[in-house]
Design a protein around this motif. Sequence first.
Motif, short mmCIF file in Angstrom:
data_model
loop_
_atom_site.label_atom_id
_atom_site.label_comp_id
_atom_site.label_asym_id
_atom_site.label_seq_id
_atom_site.Cartn_x
_atom_site.Cartn_y
_atom_site.Cartn_z
N ILE A 1 -5.76 -10.55 7.18
CA ILE A 1 -5.91 -9.16 6.74
C ILE A 1 -7.38 -8.75 6.68
N LEU A 2 -8.28 -9.74 6.72
CA LEU A 2 -9.71 -9.44 6.61
C LEU A 2 -10.18 -8.58 7.78
N ASN A 3 -9.59 -8.78 8.95
CA ASN A 3 -9.98 -7.97 10.12
C ASN A 3 -9.76 -6.48 9.85
N SER A 4 -8.57 -6.13 9.39
CA SER A 4 -8.27 -4.72 9.09
C SER A 4 -9.15 -4.21 7.95
N LEU A 5 -9.35 -5.05 6.94
CA LEU A 5 -10.16 -4.64 5.80
C LEU A 5 -11.61 -4.37 6.22
N PHE A 6 -12.17 -5.25 7.04
CA PHE A 6 -13.55 -5.07 7.50
C PHE A 6 -13.68 -3.86 8.44
N ILE A 7 -12.64 -3.58 9.23
CA ILE A 7 -12.68 -2.40 10.09
C ILE A 7 -12.74 -1.13 9.24
N PRO B 1 -6.15 0.32 -1.17
CA PRO B 1 -5.72 0.98 0.07
C PRO B 1 -4.35 1.65 -0.05
N ILE B 2 -3.41 0.97 -0.71
CA ILE B 2 -2.07 1.56 -0.85
C ILE B 2 -2.13 2.82 -1.71
N GLY B 3 -3.00 2.81 -2.73
CA GLY B 3 -3.17 4.00 -3.56
C GLY B 3 -3.70 5.17 -2.75
N ILE B 4 -4.67 4.91 -1.89
CA ILE B 4 -5.23 5.98 -1.05
C ILE B 4 -4.17 6.52 -0.09
N ALA C 1 -5.88 -8.43 -5.79
CA ALA C 1 -5.21 -7.26 -6.39
C ALA C 1 -5.94 -5.96 -6.02
N ILE C 2 -7.28 -6.00 -6.06
CA ILE C 2 -8.06 -4.79 -5.74
C ILE C 2 -7.88 -4.39 -4.28
N VAL C 3 -8.03 -5.37 -3.37
CA VAL C 3 -7.94 -5.03 -1.95
C VAL C 3 -6.51 -4.70 -1.54
#
Length: 591
Positions: A429-435, A370-373, A364-366
């Motif tokens: 999705i971890l790739n985009s999150l880590f980038i 990002p969508i909020g930002i 939920a946090i991840v």
Amino acid sequence: METNSTDQFFKNTVLGHPSGLFVLFFTEMWERFSYYGMRAILVIFLTGVITGDNPGWGWDKPAALSLLGTYAMFVYLTPIVGGWLADNKIGYRLAVVIGALLMTLGHAAMAVETPTFLYIGITLLILGNGFFKPNMTSIISKMYEGRNEKKDGAYNIFYMGVNAGAFLGIMLCGWIGENISWSYGFGLAGIFMFLGMLQFYYAQPLFGNIGAKPKNENRDLIDELVDTSDKDKSKKENLNPFLSIDYLLVGVFIISALIFIINDPLSKIGNINVLNITIAGMTDSLFFALLAAIIFIIILAVRIPRYESVVRDRMIAFTIFCIFTIFFWAAFEQAAGSLPLYTRDFTNRVLEGNASLIFKIIDAIVTVVPIGIITYVLISLFRKTFSKISLSNIILAISFLIIWALVIYKLYINFSAEAKEVEITWFAILNSLFIIIFAPLFTKWWDSKYNPPASVKYGLGLIIMAIGFGLLAFAARNVPLGAETAKLSMIWLVFAYLFHTLGELCLSPMGLSYLSKLVPPRMVAFMFGVYYLAIAIGNKMAHYVGGDIEKITEESGLSHFFLIFTVVPILLGLVSFALHPLIKKLMHGVR
């Protein structure tokens, strides 16, 4: 307005940058949403069981990955043609609209879920990508002409849009495809591509004359390749026009490559062979792949020595980087092919009790943060541009209302279930999150006095990525030969994606950077094609080898499969380190 003036774009800024940049940000975000969303579910859908409420097509793994590899290869080749058409014939903006429309139709075709429409859809996606991909960054470049101090920040913002789109597309198309319907997953990618096209089309007043149809004074392609003017003697002396032998070699290369690219999926999907011959103990696909590779090396070996010494040396250095690039992407792009299959078949994705609750909270946090930002950026854009491009903003608002509705529904379903089976696509999705997390740290590293030389960056990228595969090889060490399923911990996947991303941050941004530094402007188009060809070959090689995951697992074990992508990149990384003195000399002072 004067075409070369950019002052007007900085009179009405959002977060210190022209509002037009954020229109491009959201357009690129929706395109990446559609691309990565479709790609995340394609192989899982094609190889899925043909029974159940949401059946797949039951394809063999080599067939599915062969199709993915050919698609990915063309994705990196068509922009060479699309970029030229935009530069010389139709303009950047029309090219983007045409590309977005073709990709919308491609996703719609794939949602029909029949073989004919699958191939039509993939063809349209390839063509649309060729128009779209090269021209977004071209518009940014024109918008920031004469403002180099702002350009790095602009591209950082733009690439955040790339990663935001990949993140959202994989998460939502993946979740809907796996849990509701594959057709809905493919269709959702098309819906947001269509909304992105409309949002860009109605925002064009922000761009002035940038990206409009070029005027007649633009030089044609032949003029760009061979300048026969006597006005600049030194320039003429350094030109390297194509000779008859060059055209012959290029022709043989193209024919051999096309035979391989077309025959590989045809033979594996429909058991159709273009030539149906065996040469030197090799299938026709493998023979023509090797022939194309050899001819391409000969082309470079014939052409590059003709340049004057400094240009020749720098192009040799860049060619070496391209070779490393091929093998990096051949390993990294397992993320689209063999890794989802490993995730589905060999990973324990079921969480219960506290583990399930913790995952749901993290998810939920991840998802929401990002969508909020991004929504905050959207509101900032509204405040500055609503009076000028109101329809574009309304379409963008509708897009985000749909996103928020889907996210809330997804979280509601997840928290309603007692246990949680993590989606196969969630790990991608971890790739985009880590980038997003680590890119600022790497930027600071590259800007510091500890910025390593080019060969070291390439070596680090290869070796760090290989560590991720090494972890997967260690995790799979006890999986029996020929096993079709296992229940390995998902933590291995999380760490694998982490190291793959860190390796990508070391190597991936370097290619275009060193292209601009090492290659003279008059040869950028040719070497840009070489660089994109290297990535295309890497993508095809990734899925050509990845398609053998089942065969290698049966004969040598799953751990052995991942060791291939551990040992080879590490050896190449060490070679890159060892070549540092030579490459430094070849670069002639370029850092």
